[in-house]
Scaffold this active site. Structure first.
Site, mmCIF file in Angstrom:
data_model
loop_
_atom_site.group_PDB
_atom_site.id
_atom_site.type_symbol
_atom_site.label_atom_id
_atom_site.label_comp_id
_atom_site.label_asym_id
_atom_site.label_seq_id
_atom_site.Cartn_x
_atom_site.Cartn_y
_atom_site.Cartn_z
ATOM 1 N N PRO A 182 0.831 -1.193 0.000
ATOM 2 C CA PRO A 182 0.000 0.000 0.000
ATOM 3 C C PRO A 182 0.869 1.249 0.000
ATOM 4 C CG PRO A 182 0.131 -0.916 2.196
ATOM 5 C CD PRO A 182 0.846 -1.876 1.299
ATOM 6 N N SER A 242 8.864 4.752 9.030
ATOM 7 C CA SER A 242 8.704 3.568 8.190
ATOM 8 C C SER A 242 7.288 3.020 8.311
ATOM 9 C CB SER A 242 9.720 2.500 8.594
ATOM 10 O OG SER A 242 9.195 1.702 9.629
ATOM 11 N N LYS A 243 6.962 2.116 7.405
ATOM 12 C CA LYS A 243 5.618 1.532 7.395
ATOM 13 C C LYS A 243 5.302 0.871 8.732
ATOM 14 C CE LYS A 243 5.258 0.848 2.449
ATOM 15 N NZ LYS A 243 4.938 -0.001 1.320
ATOM 16 N N ARG A 244 6.348 0.386 9.373
ATOM 17 C CA ARG A 244 6.127 -0.325 10.643
ATOM 18 C C ARG A 244 5.845 0.606 11.827
ATOM 19 N NH1 ARG A 244 9.734 -2.733 7.803
ATOM 20 N NH2 ARG A 244 11.392 -1.443 8.629
ATOM 21 N N ASP A 245 6.145 1.909 11.667
ATOM 22 C CA ASP A 245 5.948 2.827 12.794
ATOM 23 C C ASP A 245 4.477 3.083 13.093
ATOM 24 O OD1 ASP A 245 8.639 3.309 13.406
ATOM 25 O OD2 ASP A 245 8.808 4.647 11.690
#
Ligand code: GLU
Length: 507
Positions: free
Chosen positions: A17, A263-266
């Site tokens: 995404p 990042s996407k993980r944050d």
């Protein structure tokens, strides 16, 4: 179509995404194009088929649509420079790689994956790095070290090959970045990047510059992570005899702590969405939250992204999309990383929410109310929105106070302890008599009656208001108590006060 020669593209890879950093890149491209009367194009860079994620391309289009920054040309939007999906342009790229070989700017390599890996591993064992470059290429198996005949033999025999760019030995590549100014990089530190693979698939670098050229892109506006690739791109344009577009590399978006790239993980772990729309990972089934589903207005989300790396040079922070189009310029984009502040994102939303009238908010919240089984007349919903707007960040917050929809079942313990004095029940009963006589039971009349009562009894607000609120709502705070009473109506207000008095007497 427009007369302007400004043509910019947003070129995401459908590897997942689109996250908020990607949306910001799209937004700045959109704003620049609109500001210049140019064209904003969507190109899907899907040459890396291994990393292709189903649904990602649709997601990107839906996200841009929700944000109100749709391209005028490109994948899903039409145009005469298509196809706009790189996998469908596959056959266009090889000829340029061959052209580069012809002109001595590229060469075939025949080294096996294992041989290259072994060299890399050996260098790493000595704490060195290894790359295919001017210092190593002449000791490897390629069309520079083999004779013409040997090369042809390998090609004819179908031996595995790639085509790499032949980086000039030692030259300063200088180009202008519209945000960073003059950028200079020595080619000695750059490696010979793969341009084309045997299956005919180009790598990002080749496909990117071929497409930017063929699609007549005038300005490449993209994230800072692509800055290291820019010298290679400049050299590729030169080697192909093409004029390079202008470059603008946008600053990184940093984590809320300021330490490192967001990042996407944050996202969900930090308690904020990182994606514009909710995303369900097709492989793991994991769901990541979206700004839309969390209750953000697209205008607020976009406004927040606008200010994350750009400033107008004035104090103004709130910009409609049209205002942003007129105000935007690349020279006001900052060079240093922009720290993302989730509270500021909420601040933008809150401000947009307050720009709506109570009746507009009522329309917006209606589906949610229905979903929650809340049954209010339109008039009541408007009045509720009027009361709750200034204490709401999101649309769903308008429905956050349960006491509007049912009688309190609990009474705020802290308020009971601090404000429910021995004489409070008596004061409340007298207040009830006062309210009983209040006609019509409007916010203004209730307020007048309440104040007259305080005056007559020589009481301060603190002696009666917290008790009144506690009985009618069970809560310690909220919108104006007079407005709440009018919303509930006389009968309900008095019934709740009665019930509350009994409940608190029993405690
Ligand atoms: N496909 C690249 C990406 O995913 C595009 C980089 C560029 O804009 O040149 O970001």
């Amino acid at each position: 179509m427009t007369d302007s020669k400004v043509r910019v593209r947003f070129a995401p890879s459908p590897t997942g995404p689109l996250h908020m950093g990607g949306v910001r890149t799209a937004l700045y491209n959109y704003l620049f194009a609109k500001n210049q009367g140019g064209t904003f194009i969507l190109r899907v860079e899907d040459t890396d088929q291994k990393r292709y994620v189903p649904g990602a391309e649709e997601y990107i289009q839906q996200a841009l649509k929700w944000c109100g920054i749709e391209p005028q040309e490109g994948q899903g939007y039409g145009g005469d420079k298509g196809p706009y999906r790189q996998s469908e342009r596959k056959d266009m790229y090889a000829q340029y790689a061959y052209q580069l070989i012809e002109s001595g700017n590229a060469y075939y390599t025949f080294d096996s994956e294992e041989a290259v890996q072994a060299l890399r591993a050996a260098a790493e064992a000595e704490k060195k790095t290894w790359q295919y470059d001017a210092s190593t290429r002449m000791s490897l198996k390629n069309s520079l070290t083999l004779s013409k005949e040997e090369t042809q033999e390998l090609l004819d025999a179908g031996h595995p090959w790639t085509i790499r760019f032949k980086m000039p030995d030692d030259e300063a590549v200088v180009f202008n970045d519209l945000i960073r100014g003059s950028v200079s990089i020595q080619t000695a530190v750059l490696d010979d990047k793969v341009l084309l693979k045997q299956d005919g698939m180009p790598t990002y670098h080749l496909a990117n510059i071929v497409d930017d050229h063929l699609m007549e892109i005038s300005h490449v506006i993209r994230g800072e992570e692509w800055l290291p690739s820019a010298p290679l791109h400049v050299l590729l344009y030169r080697a192909l005899g093409w004029e390079a577009p202008q470059f603008a590399h946008l600053p990184l978006i940093l984590k809320p702590t300021g330490n490192g790239k967001l990042s996407k993980r944050d996202g969900d772990k930090g308690g904020f969405p990182i994606f514009p729309l909710e995303w369900k990972d097709p492989a793991s089934g994991n769901v990541s939250s979206g700004y839309k589903e969390s209750g953000y207005f697209p205008e607020a989300f976009i406004n927040m992204l606008l200010m994350l790396g750009w400033n107008p040079g004035t104090e103004q922070e709130l910009f409609s999309l049209d205002e942003a189009v007129s105000a935007f310029s690349l020279d006001r984009v900052v060079k240093s990383g922009a720290r993302f502040n989730p509270d500021k994102a909420k601040w933008f939303n809150e401000n947009y929410l307050r720009q709506y009238s109570s009746s507009e908010l009522a329309e917006l919240v209606k589906p949610l109310a229905t979903e929650k089984g809340i049954d209010l007349s339109d008039e009541k919903l408007v009045s509720l929105c009027g009361m709750m707007a200034e204490r709401s960040v999101f649309i769903q917050d308008l429905l956050a106070a349960n006491y509007f929809f049912g009688r309190p079942t609990e009474y705020d313990a802290k308020t009971v302890k601090k404000k429910w004095k021995e004489n409070t029940p008596t004061i409340m009963k007298e207040l009830m008599t006062e309210l009983e006589a209040c006609e019509p039971f409007t916010e203004e009349r209730v307020e007048v009656a309440f104040k007259a009562f305080l005056e007559r009894k020589e009481l301060g607000f603190g002696a009666a208001l917290p008790g009144f609120r506690l009985l009618a709502t069970g809560a310690a705070g909220g919108p104006s108590m007079f407005a709440i009473a009018a919303f509930l109506g006389k009968e309900e207000t008095l019934a709740r006060m009665n019930e509350g008095l009994t409940a608190l007497a029993a405690q």
